[in-house]
Design a protein around this motif. Structure first.
Motif, mmCIF file in Angstrom:
data_model
loop_
_atom_site.group_PDB
_atom_site.id
_atom_site.type_symbol
_atom_site.label_atom_id
_atom_site.label_comp_id
_atom_site.label_asym_id
_atom_site.label_seq_id
_atom_site.Cartn_x
_atom_site.Cartn_y
_atom_site.Cartn_z
ATOM 1 N N SER A 103 38.914 34.155 47.327
ATOM 2 C CA SER A 103 39.971 35.133 47.034
ATOM 3 C C SER A 103 39.410 36.525 46.763
ATOM 4 O O SER A 103 38.858 36.783 45.685
ATOM 5 C CB SER A 103 40.791 34.662 45.821
ATOM 6 N N GLY A 104 39.571 37.421 47.724
ATOM 7 C CA GLY A 104 39.188 38.807 47.515
ATOM 8 C C GLY A 104 40.047 39.481 46.466
ATOM 9 O O GLY A 104 39.573 40.340 45.714
ATOM 10 N N ARG A 105 41.321 39.107 46.384
ATOM 11 C CA ARG A 105 42.209 39.671 45.375
ATOM 12 C C ARG A 105 41.753 39.295 43.976
ATOM 13 O O ARG A 105 41.792 40.119 43.053
ATOM 14 C CB ARG A 105 43.631 39.166 45.635
ATOM 15 N N LEU A 106 41.301 38.057 43.791
ATOM 16 C CA LEU A 106 40.797 37.617 42.492
ATOM 17 C C LEU A 106 39.568 38.430 42.091
ATOM 18 O O LEU A 106 39.428 38.838 40.934
ATOM 19 C CB LEU A 106 40.457 36.128 42.548
ATOM 20 N N ARG A 107 38.681 38.692 43.039
ATOM 21 C CA ARG A 107 37.484 39.493 42.741
ATOM 22 C C ARG A 107 37.878 40.911 42.328
ATOM 23 O O ARG A 107 37.328 41.473 41.372
ATOM 24 C CB ARG A 107 36.558 39.542 43.969
ATOM 25 N N ARG A 121 38.632 45.091 37.989
ATOM 26 C CA ARG A 121 39.459 46.067 37.264
ATOM 27 C C ARG A 121 39.496 45.744 35.767
ATOM 28 O O ARG A 121 39.378 46.647 34.931
ATOM 29 C CB ARG A 121 40.876 46.062 37.826
ATOM 30 N N ARG A 122 39.668 44.483 35.456
ATOM 31 C CA ARG A 122 39.704 44.097 34.039
ATOM 32 C C ARG A 122 38.372 44.393 33.353
ATOM 33 O O ARG A 122 38.338 44.806 32.188
ATOM 34 C CB ARG A 122 40.044 42.606 33.901
ATOM 35 N N ASP A 130 36.090 45.132 47.585
ATOM 36 C CA ASP A 130 37.097 45.230 48.635
ATOM 37 C C ASP A 130 37.753 43.855 48.810
ATOM 38 O O ASP A 130 37.074 42.892 49.177
ATOM 39 C CB ASP A 130 36.439 45.664 49.943
ATOM 40 N N PRO A 131 39.063 43.743 48.550
ATOM 41 C CA PRO A 131 39.706 42.424 48.671
ATOM 42 C C PRO A 131 39.618 41.850 50.085
ATOM 43 O O PRO A 131 39.719 40.630 50.259
ATOM 44 C CB PRO A 131 41.166 42.713 48.281
#
Length: 365
Positions: A311-315, A320-321, A193-194
């Motif tokens: 960074s939640g977005r980075l996690r 996803r990758r 969760d970002p």
């Protein structure tokens, strides 16, 4: 084609491989013996035992021996893992020679890892050996003995990217390269969760020394003074408990000594988790270019984790990758046709009795 997988269940790889082969129509059986509290035994005939050499252990060992004798006659091809003997005194491979069985042996880690080779290009491994005054891996002599045993029995060699460096040149008639495998459909992705305010970091310490657990603990202690997060150290738990912790993770910490990754990292990526681990420079080019593991070593681990904690977005994006990566490169079902073709080549060679020249296949990526 009838294929028998034996005799140990290393990291659940036989389970994943047998199930992947069955999905494309290969008649595969798995026969394993040992303590399997931490592995999946789905699709296998698993005879459990603990470390106590009791009458129960002896009974189960005899039971396993009976299956080896019967199922070896049933099989056309043998897939051996880790070079572990199935029968005492070398009788297992002597039996396979008498039965004229085709086979491959898959090397997975400490079975043939050569300390001298690893120390030459991995300073963290070399430092660990110097500190402990004892190598955590076989010597060159022991690795060579294990490889010679199977090469002399007519087996082909099967390795993933990280193990090819330990294969003794000129010994094998064939060396096949195939990635490690999991049944990706078993793992429903749960991406981080970002917006998580208290991310969960998970590290599985099945072997603290080889996993570099001390470096993980040092980095965690350092970061606790600046960030709000939960750290879970998995050790001595069942497989179900371990996988539950991985599903709940926001960051998975793999291993930081060996300079490669194993199946635990693949399982974490399949769950959609960002994986942090150490991939040594000499192996980076051996892996696919889209390898999403976030590279960190014991010296910079805290700095690398700091960027992920911020960074939640980075996690989320790293998770996803990772899922896309295992779907593309490590799905046991997608890799099953290639493995089946390896079996067919070995079976044809054994049937024809042809003495082929050494063949070293290119990496499939």
């Amino acid at each position: 084609m009838r294929v028998l997988h034996l005799p140990v269940n290393i990291a659940s790889l036989p389970s994943h491989t047998v199930r992947g082969l069955r999905q494309i129509g290969v008649e595969a059986r798995g026969l394993v013996f040992g303590d399997m509290r931490y592995q999946s035994t789905v699709g296998l005939k698993a005879i459990h035992h603990d470390t106590c050499r009791s009458l129960t252990w002896l009974y189960r060992r005899l039971l396993f021996t009976g299956y080896v004798l019967r199922w070896s006659q049933w099989a056309e091809v043998l897939h051996w893992y880790f070079g572990t003997p199935a029968l005492p005194w070398g009788l297992d491979l002597a039996l396979m020679r008498v039965l004229n069985k085709a086979g491959v042996v898959e090397w997975l880690g400490s079975d043939i890892r050569i300390a001298e080779v690893e120390c030459a290009d991995n300073p963290y491994y070399a430092a660990e050996c110097a500190t402990e005054r004892q190598s955590p891996s076989p010597s060159l002599r022991l690795s060579l003995e294990r490889q010679k045993r199977f090469a002399a029995a007519g087996f082909a060699c099967l390795v993933a990217a990280d193990m090819a460096q330990y294969v003794y040149p000129g010994l094998w008639s064939r060396v096949y390269c195939l990635p490690q495998r999991i049944v990706v459909a078993d793992y429903e992705p749960i991406y981080p969760d970002p917006a998580a305010r208290r991310p969960v970091l998970v590290h599985s310490s099945t072997n603290p020394r080889l996993k570099g657990t001390s470096a993980v603990l040092q980095a965690v202690e350092h970061l606790k003074t600046k960030y709000n997060f939960e750290f879970r150290l998995i050790s001595g738990t069942s497989r179900d408990e371990c996988l539950r912790s991985v599903r709940e993770a926001d960051i998975f910490l793999d291993q930081f000594l060996l300079g490669s990754h194993g199946l635990a990292a693949l399982e974490a990526m399949a769950y959609g988790k960002p994986v942090v681990g150490y991939i040594k420079p000499s192996l980076v080019e051996r892996y696919p270019a889209d390898l999403p593991i976030i590279n960190a070593n014991p010296d910079n681990l805290a700095d690398v984790l700091e960027s992920l904690l911020q960074s939640g977005r980075l996690r989320y994006e790293a998770g996803r990758r990772g899922r896309l990566y295992v779907e593309k490169h490590h799905d046991a079902v997608r890799l099953a046709p290639r493995l089946a073709e390896i079996y067919r080549q070995q079976w044809r060679q054994k049937r024809s009795g042809a003495q082929e020249a050494i063949v070293r296949e290119r990496w499939p990526w």
